[in-house]
Design an enzyme around this catalytic site. Structure first.
Site, PDB file in Angstrom:
ATOM      1  N   ASP A 276       0.864  -1.182   0.000  1.00 17.41           N
ATOM      2  CA  ASP A 276       0.000   0.000   0.000  1.00 17.41           C
ATOM      3  C   ASP A 276       0.905   1.239   0.000  1.00 17.41           C
ATOM      4  O   ASP A 276       2.134   1.132   0.065  1.00 17.41           O
ATOM      5  CB  ASP A 276      -0.972  -0.005   1.182  1.00 17.41           C
TER       6      ASP A 276
HETATM    7  C1  BGC Z   1      -5.050   3.313   0.126  1.00 16.60           C
HETATM    8  C2  BGC Z   1      -5.150   2.359  -1.047  1.00 16.60           C
HETATM    9  C3  BGC Z   1      -5.021   3.123  -2.340  1.00 16.60           C
HETATM   10  C4  BGC Z   1      -3.694   3.855  -2.325  1.00 16.60           C
HETATM   11  C5  BGC Z   1      -3.409   4.600  -3.616  1.00 16.60           C
HETATM   12  C6  BGC Z   1      -3.809   4.184   0.023  1.00 16.60           C
HETATM   13  O1  BGC Z   1      -3.813   5.180   1.000  1.00 16.60           O
HETATM   14  O2  BGC Z   1      -5.048   2.570   1.322  1.00 16.60           O
HETATM   15  O3  BGC Z   1      -6.362   1.677  -0.991  1.00 16.60           O
HETATM   16  O4  BGC Z   1      -5.106   2.240  -3.430  1.00 16.60           O
HETATM   17  O5  BGC Z   1      -3.698   4.768  -1.252  1.00 16.60           O
HETATM   18  O6  BGC Z   1      -4.221   5.676  -3.788  1.00 16.60           O
END
Ligand code: BGC
Length: 730
Positions: A276
């Protein structure tokens, strides 16, 4: 007389032009082998730096073109203009090996054509529509050159304090698994690689506080948290995203049991796992890595293949290999996974994106039609006292209250030419358009903006409301109150909105509340006072039109809750598939499992939602009295529309095994089907129940099934009556 909107669905199914957004279909053995040959050929020619480069997902704003040219970037996220993707891709193709970039984005509820947020889509209880929404989302995003969506979020949660429940499908694992598969199929048929996320347990964060820790027994991981991931992978998802949270003390980003043992070894997942957002670097905050270099090593060793914008693989991984702390074979394995996905997506063969071609594929009438259909079916009618809805044509003066009623809050990505789509209709505009002749609609915001935090001339709103025959209030949660990092402890409407509602109720005029939220709120006091309540979850670009259609009866609501609605925050977690306990609740008995100050049941049960017509369930029965452990049995029921207008009902089958080696839930959803019925029409609905659906997992994660009695419940919510029993036999 209602004007029911019937939609010819076929016209909304996307058709594909050659080029971008080719459907991602299962491969045969021959195609698979051909891809593996190309992967090995390329890998054999790569330097260590180029290999690490493939594992680096850069952000569109911070990516350095020179890094792309040197083969140090494998993917870019959030580049959404063909001009930009073409430019970056040209640079990548001019690198030594010419490996093209993979472009990713959180294309979640739409690209230009915004559909209801995922929880709203799930509330349709119509997997076909959920799939369609995902397909259109991918189709549009792929048209501008994107290959990969960070969706679906398939995290299970029983805690509406957690803001990210809006991205999921509610509390039930059987239901959520079906939705996960539908969304995956849709995205991939629309031409984008899907990413079930966040592996694993993220939805169980303590206190519902985002990024907090989770403590989940193995049996519950297998029973509750893993199945939607399996469903998404079985539907063909090419990638997986790891979670931010620590699971049982070990951050998911460094959890080799989760990634190497479960996902890659046991489930045979051969795509790649992306971290993530900077979650590798965050291993330092978690307190399991001294510095970024150690974080990079731990993540890679544990099974993360790609670093999302953290640049820790970029800075440290090659050194870790050279120092002998990370075997190059593991880097090779990660690179293989990335290249495999790139070949499967056909990126090596893709040409440049033309602005004109891309633009023509955005926000087509067919996509808007699909968005309208999904929005209509996503609106849950929770209460409707004295059948106040649909609004009677004799109603003369309607007071529409709330800044949300004039707000256009969809946030579509700009088009290839930087353009934004035409503004969607507001609730006020749509109501005025659909109101019968002679009905007037006047609006007062009552709050300064759609966030609902401050009052703005409440007196004017009250005065307008007092002069009306009916009040329609559009209130709820928006702004920073929903989604990621939006955990809440008080689940009322934010800001001053209860004050507004109380003032409206005090006028004595009937109040219809249209609630736009990202989660089930605590509505115990609200439902005592309002005449009708429509729950929406930010229904997208066509959503306000759909709201007006439901208010005036142009459309008949057919959505169902995907959560048990708490009566108070203290009931959380509240869910219908709970265990019985040794002291099941019995009203009036003291030493039972209960609250001193609250009821046990939810305010609205899971699977509940009203219609403007009525339905009867009759003659529910299993086709046989016994079922073998490896067999299945049909359970059928006749559903009749007993009211005066066409409508859709969701027939639901629940099961319970009263005696097993482990305490089993009081009931579990085991099948559902949404049926459209004309007035007076009956339909026989048949569910196929496999004995294996009663299985559970032991402490080692092994699947177990007990023979014995199974109770059956059929109806239109999780409180459906018992209709019979079968027996699982050896
Ligand atoms: C979120 C993800 C997301 C990523 C990219 C993160 O903060 O937890 O679900 O895909 O950001 O935007």
């Amino acid at each position: 007389m209602l004007r029911l909107a019937f939609v010819v669905l076929l016209s909304f199914v996307p058709t594909f032009a050659a080029g971008q957004g080719r459907p991602i279909l299962p491969l045969n053995a021959h195609e698979r082998a051909a891809i593996e040959r190309r992967v090995e050929d390329l890998l054999a020619r790569m330097t260590l730096e180029e290999k690490v480069g493939q594992l680096n997902l850069a952000g569109q704003h911070d990516v350095d073109p020179e890094d792309i040219r040197a083969g140090r970037v494998g993917m870019v996220m959030n580049a959404i203009e063909p001009r930009r993707t073409n430019e970056l891709q040209r640079i990548a193709r001019s690198s030594r090996l010419g490996i093209p970039l993979l472009f990713g984005l959180d294309a979640v509820q739409g690209f230009r054509t915004m559909f209801p947020l995922p929880l709203g889509q799930a509330s349709t209880w119509n997997p076909r529509l959920v799939e369609l929404a995902a397909e259109w989302t991918a189709r549009e995003a792929a048209a501008v050159g994107l290959h990969w969506t960070f969706a679906p979020m398939v995290d299970m949660s029983r805690d509406p304090r957690w803001g990210r429940v809006i991205e999921g499908a509610g509390e039930d694992v059987f239901f959520a698994s079906i939705i996960a598969a539908a969304r995956t199929r849709g995205y991939q048929r629309g031409g984008m690689a899907a990413t079930p996320k966040h592996f694993a347990g993220y939805g169980a964060v303590e206190q519902g506080r985002d990024y907090n820790s989770t403590w989940i027994p193995t049996a519950q991981l297998y029973d509750y948290h893993f199945p939607p991931f399996r469903a998404s992978l079985d539907a063909g998802a090419l990638t997986v995203m790891a979670a931010f949270n620590a699971l049982n003390g070990l951050p998911a980003t460094a959890h080799s049991w989760l990634m190497r043992d479960v996902l890659k070894r046991d489930w045979g997942f051969d795509g790649f796992i992306v971290s993530d957002f900077n979650s590798i670097g965050e291993l330092v905050h978690h307190g399991i890595a001294r510095d970024d270099a150690e974080a990079a090593r731990l993540a890679l060793l544990a099974g993360i293949d790609v670093d999302m914008v953290g640049y820790v693989f970029f800075h440290h991984l090659a050194n870790e290999v050279r120092a002998g702390r990370v075997p190059e074979a593991l880097i090779d394995d990660a690179v293989r996974r990335v290249l495999r996905v790139k070949f499967r997506l056909g990126i090596f063969e893709q040409g440049e994106i033309s602005d004109a071609v891309a633009l023509a594929q955005l926000e087509t009438p067919a996509a808007r039609g699909a968005a309208r259909e999904v929005a209509r079916e996503s609106l849950i009618l929770l209460t409707n006292r004295d059948r106040i809805l649909p609004i009677a044509s004799a109603t003369r003066r309607i007071a529409l209250i709330g800044a949300m009623a004039t707000h256009q809050d969809d946030n579509p990505w700009p088009g290839p030419d930087g353009s934004r789509p035409p503004r969607p209709e507001t609730v006020l505009q749509a109501m005025r358009r659909l109101a019968p002749a002679g009905t007037t609609i006047e609006h007062a915001p009552a709050v300064t903006d759609h966030c609902g935090l401050e009052l703005s001339d409440l007196a004017a709103a009250v005065s307008l409301a007092s002069r009306s025959d009916l009040i329609v209030a559009v209130l709820g949660e928006d702004c920073h109150e929903i989604g990621e990092a939006a955990s809440r402890t008080r689940l009322g409407m934010p800001g001053v909105q209860h004050e507004v509602l109380d003032a409206l109720v005090a006028t004595g005029r009937p109040v219809v509340l249209v609630l736009q939220t990202g989660r089930p709120l605590v509505l115990t006091d609200v439902v005592r006072h309002v005449a009708a309540l429509i729950q929406t979850h930010h229904p997208g670009i066509e959503g306000r039109t759909a709201i007006a259609e439901v208010l005036f009866g142009v459309a008949n609501p057919s959505a169902k809750t995907t959560f048990s609605y708490p009566r108070s925050v203290g009931q959380i977690p509240i869910y219908y598939d709970r265990l019985n306990t040794g002291r099941p609740y019995n009203p009036g008995e003291r030493w039972k499992s209960r609250f001193r100050d609250e009821e046990l049941d939810p305010l609205f049960p899971f699977g509940f939602g009203l219609s403007y017509t009525s339905f009867a369930f009759a003659d529910a029965r299993p086709a046989a009295a016994t079922v073998r452990r490896d067999g299945s049995v049909e359970v059928s029921v006749t559903v009749t529309n007993t009211g005066g207008m066409a409508g859709q009902e969701v027939a639901q089958l629940y099961v319970r095994q009263p005696v097993a080696r482990r305490s089993r839930p009081l009931r579990q959803l085991a099948g559902f089907e949404k049926v459209m019925l004309a007035p007076g029409e009956s339909r026989r609905v048949t569910f196929r129940l496999a004995a294996d659906q009663l299985a559970w997992h032991d402490d080692q994660g092994r699947r177990q099934l007990d023979s014995g009695r199974v109770e059956l419940f059929v109806g239109n919510s999780s409180q459906a009556p018992k209709v019979g029993e079968i027996e699982i036999v050896d």
